[in-house]
Design a protein around this motif. Sequence first.
Motif, PDB file in Angstrom:
ATOM      1  N   LEU A  40       0.730  -1.310   0.095  1.00 55.15           N
ATOM      2  CA  LEU A  40       0.046   0.115  -0.071  1.00 55.15           C
ATOM      3  C   LEU A  40       0.955   1.029  -0.008  1.00 55.15           C
ATOM      4  O   LEU A  40       1.807   1.526   0.524  1.00 55.15           O
ATOM      5  N   TRP A  41       0.251   2.529  -0.856  1.00 55.82           N
ATOM      6  CA  TRP A  41       0.977   3.559  -0.627  1.00 55.82           C
ATOM      7  C   TRP A  41       0.005   4.785  -0.941  1.00 55.82           C
ATOM      8  O   TRP A  41      -0.669   4.523  -0.670  1.00 55.82           O
TER       9      TRP A  41
ATOM     10  N   VAL B   4       4.990   7.083  -0.574  1.00 54.71           N
ATOM     11  CA  VAL B   4       5.301   7.023  -0.213  1.00 54.71           C
ATOM     12  C   VAL B   4       5.131   5.234   0.172  1.00 54.71           C
ATOM     13  O   VAL B   4       3.478   5.141   0.744  1.00 54.71           O
ATOM     14  N   ARG B   5       5.652   4.495   1.165  1.00 55.34           N
ATOM     15  CA  ARG B   5       5.445   3.040   1.358  1.00 55.34           C
ATOM     16  C   ARG B   5       4.199   3.298   2.561  1.00 55.34           C
ATOM     17  O   ARG B   5       4.568   3.459   3.209  1.00 55.34           O
ATOM     18  N   VAL B   6       3.205   2.356   2.717  1.00 57.80           N
ATOM     19  CA  VAL B   6       2.653   2.727   4.154  1.00 57.80           C
ATOM     20  C   VAL B   6       3.208   1.258   5.167  1.00 57.80           C
ATOM     21  O   VAL B   6       2.886   0.407   3.873  1.00 57.80           O
TER      22      VAL B   6
ATOM     23  N   ILE C 252      -4.549  10.439  -1.166  1.00 53.28           N
ATOM     24  CA  ILE C 252      -4.997   9.553  -1.534  1.00 53.28           C
ATOM     25  C   ILE C 252      -3.778   7.946  -1.875  1.00 53.28           C
ATOM     26  O   ILE C 252      -2.823   8.257  -1.784  1.00 53.28           O
ATOM     27  N   PHE C 253      -4.327   6.979  -0.993  1.00 60.28           N
ATOM     28  CA  PHE C 253      -4.030   5.507  -1.451  1.00 60.28           C
ATOM     29  C   PHE C 253      -4.383   5.135  -2.478  1.00 60.28           C
ATOM     30  O   PHE C 253      -4.976   5.344  -3.569  1.00 60.28           O
TER      31      PHE C 253
ATOM     32  N   VAL D 298      -8.643   9.503  -0.539  1.00 59.23           N
ATOM     33  CA  VAL D 298      -9.488   8.251  -0.894  1.00 59.23           C
ATOM     34  C   VAL D 298      -8.694   7.650  -1.371  1.00 59.23           C
ATOM     35  O   VAL D 298      -7.327   7.264  -1.231  1.00 59.23           O
ATOM     36  N   PHE D 299      -8.989   6.294  -1.814  1.00 60.91           N
ATOM     37  CA  PHE D 299      -8.706   4.330  -2.174  1.00 60.91           C
ATOM     38  C   PHE D 299      -8.762   4.328  -3.080  1.00 60.91           C
ATOM     39  O   PHE D 299      -9.353   3.780  -3.950  1.00 60.91           O
ATOM     40  N   VAL D 300      -7.384   4.630  -3.778  1.00 60.29           N
ATOM     41  CA  VAL D 300      -7.658   3.952  -4.845  1.00 60.29           C
ATOM     42  C   VAL D 300      -6.873   2.610  -5.446  1.00 60.29           C
ATOM     43  O   VAL D 300      -5.740   1.582  -4.530  1.00 60.29           O
ATOM     44  N   ALA D 301      -7.712   1.618  -5.672  1.00 59.79           N
ATOM     45  CA  ALA D 301      -7.531   0.308  -6.147  1.00 59.79           C
ATOM     46  C   ALA D 301      -7.501  -0.363  -7.410  1.00 59.79           C
ATOM     47  O   ALA D 301      -8.662  -0.117  -8.113  1.00 59.79           O
TER      48      ALA D 301
END
Length: 303
Positions: A40-41, A299-301, A50-51, A272-275
Amino acid sequence: MKWLFPRFVTVGLLLLSGCAPERPAAARPVAQTSMVRPALWSVRDDDTTIFLFGTVHVLKPGVQWFDGGVKRAFDGSDELVLEILEPTDPQAMATTMAQAALARDGVKLSDRLSPDLKQRYQAAMAANALPWPMFEAFNPWMAGMALSVQPLEKLGYQAELGAEKTLTEAAKAAGKRVSALETVEQQLGYFAGLPMAQQVKFLDATVDGLPDMDSQFARLIRHWQRGDPERLAEEMNESLEATPELAQVLLIDRNVRWAQWIKRRLAQPGTVFVAVGAGHLAGKGSVQDQLEKIGLGSVRVSQ
């Protein structure tokens, strides 16, 4: 190229190709649950987060990924953004696919193939319970996509367990807005617009890769589960090299457009969660690479 099929493929083609119905739940073996941690970034400015989450469109039972950092990021988001929206009428989508794939020049699919490829193609279709005569009116990309999906069903992967399905259901239950980066028509256009020579090359590469599909796809899923995009990218390289023109259309060009979408979305406050498919967030030319080119860092979460 089996990893790069867009989201519409797993729904529309399974219906169009007449796959066998799933076994009743009681007849399925009980799967042992395994906890995994996909990557996840995040991309941030002062008032927007924005993920970026890489998905897999099909999974086997027993894989628990929707928890930990991914779940926290999703729960804290106002909106879910997918590649395309989950279809409300899958059968209508299958019909749209068939219309887009129809050969307008009237040439039969098998007549476009060399004698060697024709023999291997028809044998592969038969081995995967796909009636090749039914595909004769279509362009080669349709058969290539069918052969990219049908074997996964036989190997135990299920579209209903794909990450997009889980995320969509969770978003609707939580009352989150759900939107998409593309439409089904756009994704169909990527294939329909390929020159015929590239379509045949794609079909040839797909047929050629079928014997290794089980081990190859299992490795890709394993790298996804471990949150290892570098290894995921390494596994993809051979497939990308086999059909570089399709990789440009399906992967790189879309990553460029999505990076620009992210840049525009940062102008609006919120989370926002972008998949999108995990292949888009791995390796050279990834969405992260495209963001860096336009001055945005990701950035890596930590999970």
